[in-house]
Design a protein around this motif. Sequence first.
Motif, PDB file in Angstrom:
ATOM      1  N   LEU A  66      41.307  37.083  46.466  1.00 51.50           N
ATOM      2  CA  LEU A  66      40.582  37.451  45.254  1.00 51.50           C
ATOM      3  C   LEU A  66      39.270  38.162  45.582  1.00 51.50           C
ATOM      4  O   LEU A  66      38.859  39.081  44.870  1.00 51.50           O
ATOM      5  CB  LEU A  66      40.324  36.206  44.397  1.00 51.50           C
ATOM      6  N   ILE A  73      33.379  32.584  38.280  1.00 57.00           N
ATOM      7  CA  ILE A  73      34.680  32.128  37.803  1.00 57.00           C
ATOM      8  C   ILE A  73      34.697  30.604  37.764  1.00 57.00           C
ATOM      9  O   ILE A  73      34.426  29.940  38.773  1.00 57.00           O
ATOM     10  CB  ILE A  73      35.821  32.653  38.697  1.00 57.00           C
ATOM     11  N   ALA A  91      37.141  27.759  37.368  1.00 57.64           N
ATOM     12  CA  ALA A  91      38.568  27.426  37.345  1.00 57.64           C
ATOM     13  C   ALA A  91      38.789  26.103  38.045  1.00 57.64           C
ATOM     14  O   ALA A  91      38.097  25.758  39.010  1.00 57.64           O
ATOM     15  CB  ALA A  91      39.385  28.522  38.018  1.00 57.64           C
ATOM     16  N   LEU A 107      41.417  30.030  42.970  1.00 52.77           N
ATOM     17  CA  LEU A 107      40.630  31.069  42.312  1.00 52.77           C
ATOM     18  C   LEU A 107      39.145  31.004  42.673  1.00 52.77           C
ATOM     19  O   LEU A 107      38.308  31.607  42.000  1.00 52.77           O
ATOM     20  CB  LEU A 107      40.806  30.974  40.791  1.00 52.77           C
ATOM     21  N   VAL A 124      48.800  35.241  40.494  1.00 53.36           N
ATOM     22  CA  VAL A 124      47.696  34.318  40.227  1.00 53.36           C
ATOM     23  C   VAL A 124      46.365  34.938  40.654  1.00 53.36           C
ATOM     24  O   VAL A 124      45.351  34.839  39.944  1.00 53.36           O
ATOM     25  CB  VAL A 124      47.927  32.978  40.962  1.00 53.36           C
ATOM     26  N   LYS A 125      46.360  35.576  41.816  1.00 54.68           N
ATOM     27  CA  LYS A 125      45.130  36.169  42.335  1.00 54.68           C
ATOM     28  C   LYS A 125      44.691  37.383  41.515  1.00 54.68           C
ATOM     29  O   LYS A 125      43.492  37.662  41.386  1.00 54.68           O
ATOM     30  CB  LYS A 125      45.328  36.573  43.799  1.00 54.68           C
ATOM     31  N   PRO A 150      42.764  37.121  37.076  1.00 52.47           N
ATOM     32  CA  PRO A 150      41.399  37.140  36.528  1.00 52.47           C
ATOM     33  C   PRO A 150      40.796  38.538  36.411  1.00 52.47           C
ATOM     34  O   PRO A 150      39.836  38.727  35.658  1.00 52.47           O
ATOM     35  CB  PRO A 150      40.599  36.302  37.542  1.00 52.47           C
TER      36      PRO A 150
END
Length: 496
Positions: free
Chosen positions: A130, A143, A145, A150, A474-475, A478
């Motif tokens: 990320l 972020i 999370a 993340l 998933v990465k 965001p």
Amino acid sequence: MNTAIKNVVIVGGGTAGWLTAALLQKVVGASINITLVESEAIGTVGVGEATIPPIRLVNQVLGINEAEFLRETKATIKLAIKFENWRRPNESYFHTFGSPGKSMAFCHFHHFVNRAKAFGAKASIWDYDLNYLCATQGKFAHIKAQDTVLDLPYAYHFDATLYAQFLRRYCTKLGVTRIEGMIESVQQHPSGNIAAVTLQDGQRIDGDLFIDCSGFRGLLIQQTLGVGYDDWTHLLPCNRAVAVPSERFETTVPYTRAIAHTAGWQWRIPLQHRNGNGLVYCSSHMSDDEATHTLLNNLDSAPLGDPKVIHFTTGRRRKQWYKNVVAVGLASGFLEPLESTSIHLIQSAIVRLIHLFPHAGIDSAAVDEYNQQSELEYLQIRDFLVLHYHLTERDDSQFWRNMQQMDIPASLRHKMTLFKQNGKLFREQNDLFLESSWLQVMTGQGIEPEDYHPIANTLSEQQLMNMLEQMRSVKHEPLANLPSHDAFLSHYCQAK
């Protein structure tokens, strides 16, 4: 007779002196008196403008408001370092503060990527990082999370002069005594311990413990106590830097750039009000004039001053705590800023001193432990820096050919061999750099593991590809909702 430590004298200001004063005053200031002596007539090196994530913990300990800090030091966010031309000219890779994917208990994520490569998948560890994705797209935000996958570790770029001034104001409010003046002489007890320093105006400042933050000259630790210096030029031969600020870019990227040249490398550090630029080089392969010309011809914006040449010798004081003197910052040693460790070494030196603080008097066991930990830290960082130079395919200059052929430390060679054979990575105790850091640099510099961990075979080919695609998703998820780096800075600095 052992003397209880009541009066601590810090010799020198700048980042080293004022960060030392801030942490000592905040943590143990109730039981000691802290005096800092500095002279406005003595300039600071002031090129340590890039940091690594542990600085955020230091700021939290000091109770510093992040938005105020960013505003006052003209700081930007740092997610990574982009290494350009290190393996070969016109190639680049990132060393981020993040890590690819999510590792299992006994198997790092990159083994699954390497297995996918074995049957032809076009996978890269950075596809699942990320920090890398945000850096390359110029995005950042805090972020929040639940899933650590993340996490977005970050540090800062800031104006080192403004940072020292920020810390000076902080320390003054906490009660640190600042004395302006040039030190004329140093007085010692018969034991060799420092008793006092005397200024040019005749003022004498006595102390029980002295912190030497006087820069390369090492006024107390070297000029007075003569502890000696371990010269590591045979491993890291760059011995000079030329630095110059330049106008800010229209867009500030959230990463440092480290650009290799024929006899060293160039840094580019984006700040809110300007850019920091410098060229680290080896004087036996490049003259000062050549280095200055190279730097000025590789700026992305107009220079704001005259280039300044800095001489240094890579290495460390043989004892960073000797008698009643502790050396911090450049007085303790120097490792070029390739991985932005200069300010971190200041932080860790102070934290180490706080852990071992000799409130009842200096004892040899604490001094020995301090020096042992300091030496190990320097050695581990040194080896990581050597990795960048030695693991290269460049043959366009004698400098790079020499780096390929040099005899490297056995500990570093073992790490490289282990990774080459089967992709295995092991972090040594207290190593500043995590496995993900070693992974990114060795991969970026060209090592391709010949095998991977057998745990990666527990998934079928289809299961593996599904797992990698899910992790990639998933990465990436965001990114769509994150603001640009500049938009974050503008909003965050104004709102807090």
